[in-house]
Design a protein around this motif. Structure first.
Motif, PDB file in Angstrom:
ATOM      1  N   ASP A  41       0.808  -1.216   0.000  1.00 55.29           N
ATOM      2  CA  ASP A  41       0.000   0.000   0.000  1.00 55.29           C
ATOM      3  C   ASP A  41       0.840   1.264   0.000  1.00 55.29           C
ATOM      4  O   ASP A  41       0.615   2.169  -0.787  1.00 55.29           O
ATOM      5  CB  ASP A  41      -0.954   0.025   1.194  1.00 55.29           C
ATOM      6  CG  ASP A  41      -2.290  -0.608   0.876  1.00 55.29           C
ATOM      7  OD1 ASP A  41      -2.598  -0.814  -0.310  1.00 55.29           O
ATOM      8  OD2 ASP A  41      -3.034  -0.898   1.823  1.00 55.29           O
ATOM      9  N   GLU A  42       1.803   1.337   0.904  1.00 54.11           N
ATOM     10  CA  GLU A  42       2.556   2.582   1.069  1.00 54.11           C
ATOM     11  C   GLU A  42       4.048   2.369   0.838  1.00 54.11           C
ATOM     12  O   GLU A  42       4.585   1.304   1.119  1.00 54.11           O
ATOM     13  CB  GLU A  42       2.350   3.152   2.473  1.00 54.11           C
ATOM     14  CG  GLU A  42       0.959   3.697   2.735  1.00 54.11           C
ATOM     15  CD  GLU A  42       0.586   4.933   1.919  1.00 54.11           C
ATOM     16  OE1 GLU A  42       1.466   5.554   1.277  1.00 54.11           O
ATOM     17  OE2 GLU A  42      -0.608   5.280   1.933  1.00 54.11           O
ATOM     18  N   ALA A  43       4.672   3.417   0.339  1.00 55.73           N
ATOM     19  CA  ALA A  43       6.121   3.441   0.158  1.00 55.73           C
ATOM     20  C   ALA A  43       6.777   3.648   1.525  1.00 55.73           C
ATOM     21  O   ALA A  43       6.111   4.007   2.498  1.00 55.73           O
ATOM     22  CB  ALA A  43       6.491   4.576  -0.799  1.00 55.73           C
ATOM     23  N   PRO A  48       7.848   8.795   0.684  1.00 51.21           N
ATOM     24  CA  PRO A  48       6.439   8.437   0.594  1.00 51.21           C
ATOM     25  C   PRO A  48       5.829   8.531  -0.799  1.00 51.21           C
ATOM     26  O   PRO A  48       4.750   7.981  -1.031  1.00 51.21           O
ATOM     27  CB  PRO A  48       5.762   9.409   1.560  1.00 51.21           C
ATOM     28  CG  PRO A  48       6.691  10.572   1.647  1.00 51.21           C
ATOM     29  CD  PRO A  48       8.071  10.006   1.473  1.00 51.21           C
ATOM     30  N   ASP A  49       6.488   9.206  -1.733  1.00 51.32           N
ATOM     31  CA  ASP A  49       5.951   9.339  -3.083  1.00 51.32           C
ATOM     32  C   ASP A  49       6.528   8.312  -4.058  1.00 51.32           C
ATOM     33  O   ASP A  49       6.220   8.348  -5.257  1.00 51.32           O
ATOM     34  CB  ASP A  49       6.204  10.752  -3.617  1.00 51.32           C
ATOM     35  CG  ASP A  49       5.476  11.797  -2.797  1.00 51.32           C
ATOM     36  OD1 ASP A  49       4.366  11.506  -2.307  1.00 51.32           O
ATOM     37  OD2 ASP A  49       6.019  12.903  -2.625  1.00 51.32           O
ATOM     38  N   ARG A  79       0.973   1.017  -4.135  1.00 51.82           N
ATOM     39  CA  ARG A  79      -0.368   1.332  -4.618  1.00 51.82           C
ATOM     40  C   ARG A  79      -0.800   2.767  -4.313  1.00 51.82           C
ATOM     41  O   ARG A  79      -1.175   3.507  -5.219  1.00 51.82           O
ATOM     42  CB  ARG A  79      -1.368   0.337  -4.014  1.00 51.82           C
ATOM     43  CG  ARG A  79      -2.764   0.463  -4.581  1.00 51.82           C
ATOM     44  CD  ARG A  79      -3.665  -0.651  -4.082  1.00 51.82           C
ATOM     45  NE  ARG A  79      -4.101  -0.450  -2.716  1.00 51.82           N
ATOM     46  CZ  ARG A  79      -5.193   0.232  -2.380  1.00 51.82           C
ATOM     47  NH1 ARG A  79      -5.959   0.757  -3.302  1.00 51.82           N
ATOM     48  NH2 ARG A  79      -5.516   0.360  -1.118  1.00 51.82           N
ATOM     49  N   ARG A  80      -0.777   3.150  -3.076  1.00 57.19           N
ATOM     50  CA  ARG A  80      -1.336   4.466  -2.724  1.00 57.19           C
ATOM     51  C   ARG A  80      -0.573   5.647  -3.346  1.00 57.19           C
ATOM     52  O   ARG A  80      -1.201   6.583  -3.832  1.00 57.19           O
ATOM     53  CB  ARG A  80      -1.461   4.606  -1.212  1.00 57.19           C
ATOM     54  CG  ARG A  80      -2.550   3.690  -0.656  1.00 57.19           C
ATOM     55  CD  ARG A  80      -2.871   4.014   0.800  1.00 57.19           C
ATOM     56  NE  ARG A  80      -3.855   3.110   1.316  1.00 57.19           N
ATOM     57  CZ  ARG A  80      -5.167   3.239   1.157  1.00 57.19           C
ATOM     58  NH1 ARG A  80      -5.639   4.248   0.464  1.00 57.19           N
ATOM     59  NH2 ARG A  80      -6.004   2.359   1.682  1.00 57.19           N
ATOM     60  N   LEU A  83      -1.839   5.840  -6.859  1.00 57.25           N
ATOM     61  CA  LEU A  83      -3.203   6.361  -6.930  1.00 57.25           C
ATOM     62  C   LEU A  83      -3.246   7.856  -6.651  1.00 57.25           C
ATOM     63  O   LEU A  83      -4.028   8.585  -7.276  1.00 57.25           O
ATOM     64  CB  LEU A  83      -4.112   5.613  -5.953  1.00 57.25           C
ATOM     65  CG  LEU A  83      -4.318   4.125  -6.233  1.00 57.25           C
ATOM     66  CD1 LEU A  83      -5.189   3.496  -5.151  1.00 57.25           C
ATOM     67  CD2 LEU A  83      -4.923   3.895  -7.606  1.00 57.25           C
ATOM     68  N   ARG A  84      -2.393   8.328  -5.746  1.00 60.11           N
ATOM     69  CA  ARG A  84      -2.362   9.767  -5.447  1.00 60.11           C
ATOM     70  C   ARG A  84      -1.826  10.575  -6.621  1.00 60.11           C
ATOM     71  O   ARG A  84      -2.225  11.719  -6.824  1.00 60.11           O
ATOM     72  CB  ARG A  84      -1.519  10.032  -4.198  1.00 60.11           C
ATOM     73  CG  ARG A  84      -2.197   9.598  -2.909  1.00 60.11           C
ATOM     74  CD  ARG A  84      -1.464  10.126  -1.673  1.00 60.11           C
ATOM     75  NE  ARG A  84      -0.130   9.568  -1.511  1.00 60.11           N
ATOM     76  CZ  ARG A  84       0.161   8.498  -0.776  1.00 60.11           C
ATOM     77  NH1 ARG A  84      -0.799   7.832  -0.145  1.00 60.11           N
ATOM     78  NH2 ARG A  84       1.400   8.080  -0.659  1.00 60.11           N
ATOM     79  N   LEU A  85      -0.932   9.991  -7.389  1.00 55.48           N
ATOM     80  CA  LEU A  85      -0.327  10.686  -8.519  1.00 55.48           C
ATOM     81  C   LEU A  85      -1.274  10.811  -9.707  1.00 55.48           C
ATOM     82  O   LEU A  85      -1.254  11.813 -10.427  1.00 55.48           O
ATOM     83  CB  LEU A  85       0.938   9.937  -8.967  1.00 55.48           C
ATOM     84  CG  LEU A  85       1.641  10.457 -10.205  1.00 55.48           C
ATOM     85  CD1 LEU A  85       2.314  11.793  -9.897  1.00 55.48           C
ATOM     86  CD2 LEU A  85       2.652   9.440 -10.702  1.00 55.48           C
ATOM     87  N   CYS A  86      -2.113   9.815  -9.900  1.00 55.90           N
ATOM     88  CA  CYS A  86      -2.919   9.714 -11.119  1.00 55.90           C
ATOM     89  C   CYS A  86      -4.311  10.298 -10.936  1.00 55.90           C
ATOM     90  O   CYS A  86      -4.838  10.361  -9.837  1.00 55.90           O
ATOM     91  CB  CYS A  86      -3.007   8.248 -11.538  1.00 55.90           C
ATOM     92  SG  CYS A  86      -1.386   7.540 -11.910  1.00 55.90           S
TER      93      CYS A  86
END
Length: 121
Positions: A41-43, A48-49, A79-80, A83-86
């Protein structure tokens, strides 16, 4: 459902990663040696990005002693951050494809500078 999940659920995201791997030409994928693929889910908190991460020893740096007790290399797609980028489902699928290719390229010893030159940055 959180805002991050609007474009792809966890299962749909994992399917997008699988589809990206299926899109790699078989003759190239056969050369990928001792690599495990993961979706998280998270980097890492320190980046974090980050969309993907290759951890291991690139093929260009392996020698005869490498295989003795070496764990598989690891490619993780996050994943997250993706999703935040797109802004759309289509962008997510395309970004996953680019990220998978980018991380596999690291396995082959291609660095970020060269990937950016090639348009896979």
């Amino acid at each position: 459902m959180s805002g991050d999940d609007l474009f792809l659920s966890e299962d749909e995201f994992e399917a997008a990663v699988a589809d990206a791997l299926d899109g790699i030409p078989p003759q190239l994928l056969r050369l990928v040696d001792n690599v495990a693929f993961f979706v998280e889910d998270e980097a890492p908190p320190e980046d974090p990005d980050l969309l993907g991460l290759y951890e291991g020893t690139p093929l260009t740096e392996r020698d005869l002693t490498w295989a003795m007790g070496s764990l598989p290399d690891r490619i993780t797609i996050f994943r997250r951050p993706t999703l935040r980028l797109c802004r759309s489902r289509h962008e997510v699928v395309e970004e996953v494809r680019i990220t998978v290719v980018h991380e596999i390229a690291h396995h082959f010893g291609i660095d970020d500078a060269r990937l950016h030159e090639l348009g896979w940055g």
